[in-house]
Design an enzyme around this catalytic site. Sequence first.
Site, PDB file in Angstrom:
ATOM      1  CB  THR A  14      -0.889   0.025   1.263  1.00 53.69           C
ATOM      2  OG1 THR A  14      -1.642  -1.179   1.295  1.00 53.69           O
ATOM      3  CG2 THR A  14      -1.829   1.212   1.276  1.00 53.69           C
ATOM      4  NE  ARG A  46       7.020 -11.840  -1.255  1.00 47.39           N
ATOM      5  CZ  ARG A  46       6.758 -11.286  -0.080  1.00 47.39           C
ATOM      6  NH1 ARG A  46       7.689 -11.157   0.815  1.00 47.39           N
ATOM      7  NH2 ARG A  46       5.545 -10.882   0.218  1.00 47.39           N
ATOM      8  NE  ARG A  47       2.395  -9.763  -6.805  1.00 47.20           N
ATOM      9  CZ  ARG A  47       1.849  -8.759  -7.465  1.00 47.20           C
ATOM     10  NH1 ARG A  47       2.014  -8.631  -8.761  1.00 47.20           N
ATOM     11  NH2 ARG A  47       1.114  -7.849  -6.834  1.00 47.20           N
ATOM     12  CD  GLU A 127       7.402  13.377  10.293  1.00 41.49           C
ATOM     13  OE1 GLU A 127       8.261  14.224  10.515  1.00 41.49           O
ATOM     14  OE2 GLU A 127       6.535  13.050  11.131  1.00 41.49           O
ATOM     15  N   GLY A 132       1.255   8.495  10.631  1.00 43.89           N
ATOM     16  CA  GLY A 132       1.011   8.608   9.182  1.00 43.89           C
ATOM     17  C   GLY A 132       1.447   9.937   8.613  1.00 43.89           C
ATOM     18  N   GLY A 185      -6.441  -0.532   3.588  1.00 44.08           N
ATOM     19  CA  GLY A 185      -4.976  -0.446   3.702  1.00 44.08           C
ATOM     20  C   GLY A 185      -4.513   0.264   4.960  1.00 44.08           C
ATOM     21  CE  LYS A 203       1.779   4.004  14.108  1.00 45.44           C
ATOM     22  NZ  LYS A 203       0.351   3.876  13.762  1.00 45.44           N
TER      23      LYS A 203
HETATM   24  N1  HSE Z   1      -1.829   0.240  11.132  1.00 45.59           N
HETATM   25  C1  HSE Z   1      -1.389   1.572  11.347  1.00 45.59           C
HETATM   26  C2  HSE Z   1      -2.586   2.383  11.812  1.00 45.59           C
HETATM   27  C3  HSE Z   1      -0.849   2.148  10.067  1.00 45.59           C
HETATM   28  O1  HSE Z   1      -3.720   1.942  11.691  1.00 45.59           O
HETATM   29  O2  HSE Z   1      -2.388   3.467  12.360  1.00 45.59           O
HETATM   30  C4  HSE Z   1      -0.099   3.423  10.260  1.00 45.59           C
HETATM   31  O3  HSE Z   1       0.994   3.279  11.090  1.00 45.59           O
END
Ligand code: HSE
Length: 446
Positions: A14, A46-47, A127, A132, A185, A203
Amino acid sequence: MSKSIKLAILGLGTVGTGVVNLINDNLDELKRRSGRDIVITEVGTRRQRDDIDPNIIQNSDLMAAAASDNVDIVIELIGGTTLAKDVIMHAIKNGKHVVTANKALLAEHGNEIFAFAEAHNVHVAYEAAVAGGIPIIKVMREALAANRIEWLAGIINGTGNFIMTEMRDKGRPFADVLTEAQELGYAEADPTFDVEGIDAAHKLALLASIAFGIPLQFDKVYCEGITGITLQDVNYAEELGYRIKHLGFAVRRESDGSGDAGIELRVHPTLIPQNALLANVNGVKNAVLVNSHPLGQTLYCGDGAGAGATASAVMADVMDLVRVLGSIDSNNESTNGHHVPHLAFIPEQLSDTPILRAEQMITGYYLRVHAHDNPGVLADITRILSDAGINIDAILQKPAHKLGQVPVIILTLPVVESQMNIAIEKIEKLDTTTDKVVRIRLDELA
Ligand code: HSE
């Protein structure tokens, strides 16, 4: 335009695909901002993919791609803590700067990785590893560099926040919402990392190191997820003017007579006032509230997961490194002259302030006690709390909802956890109480 900067993007899930798309969409802006051409020379996958520009080498040997002469910056988006670590260490050894979104890897092995990078005079930028698209690492390392950070509280898992929001607003079942988060995603490869709080703990470990100048100590983060939260507690909290959010806290405690000195690192569901800004951060949004001196409280909010948000953070790091690569010394090596330290403080100045154990932490509480509908039950419960020096802030008793049983909801002022443990044990031993006491922490965020 001077020499082009060559990127290897390792991992085309993603986020990797989001980075490729971002570069395609915004290349002109990237060039105008950096004064360099930015070219993807290799992708590690990988592919073989037929949607990739044929000028880009598709390399299934990630170690080779990480060391390629055809690459200046390695972007690690593989995830996990084994191959990703080998690839990053190999890239560093070969003099490559690294950009990664891998919070698990950095939280668990960051001390070693950053020291290795410093020894090789390269940078590992991350970062995208926290919150995110919110530029919280830059904010804390750079914009708040003159402040003493007292505490921070953040919604730092988008999947968890999305699930809690959908459950509360639409009464949707947990499993359905999680499946949707995976399809969008947002979720980790192993979604238990999201719902058990592990991703948030990764985090938080990173944020706390930057906030307080301490080594990364993921293993000392107290961690509780959202799987135990019921709609019943969500509704009682709302009735009392609070909202349950899954939050990460990093708190500096001085020894002021109320508890021990040290740092609290904890992630858990928390009741916060409904009118707090954090209580109104919904869906996949993340937000980090930082209380620092002399600035006071500042709040940073945005999408915490997803292709576009994470790619934005990855490419912000790439742009920083492009600028670092622009300042090369006479030996053709990048200089550290204007580089911000990996953990905000210079490595020799990291502090050994202890991380407090769970029993030493101080928070308010929401308690749900189930008791027989007998005279004196409430008095028994409140006496135990009062004997433990626990101050009750609010109390709500519902009419008996099933044969002879009443739920009693109690909100308390902050108390040292060891005191609360003793009180709860005594409440559970009362003849008049049934079931285990449900406890959720509470914070006024003041
Ligand atoms: N799985 C994490 C979330 C993705 O839902 O915050 C971002 O770090």
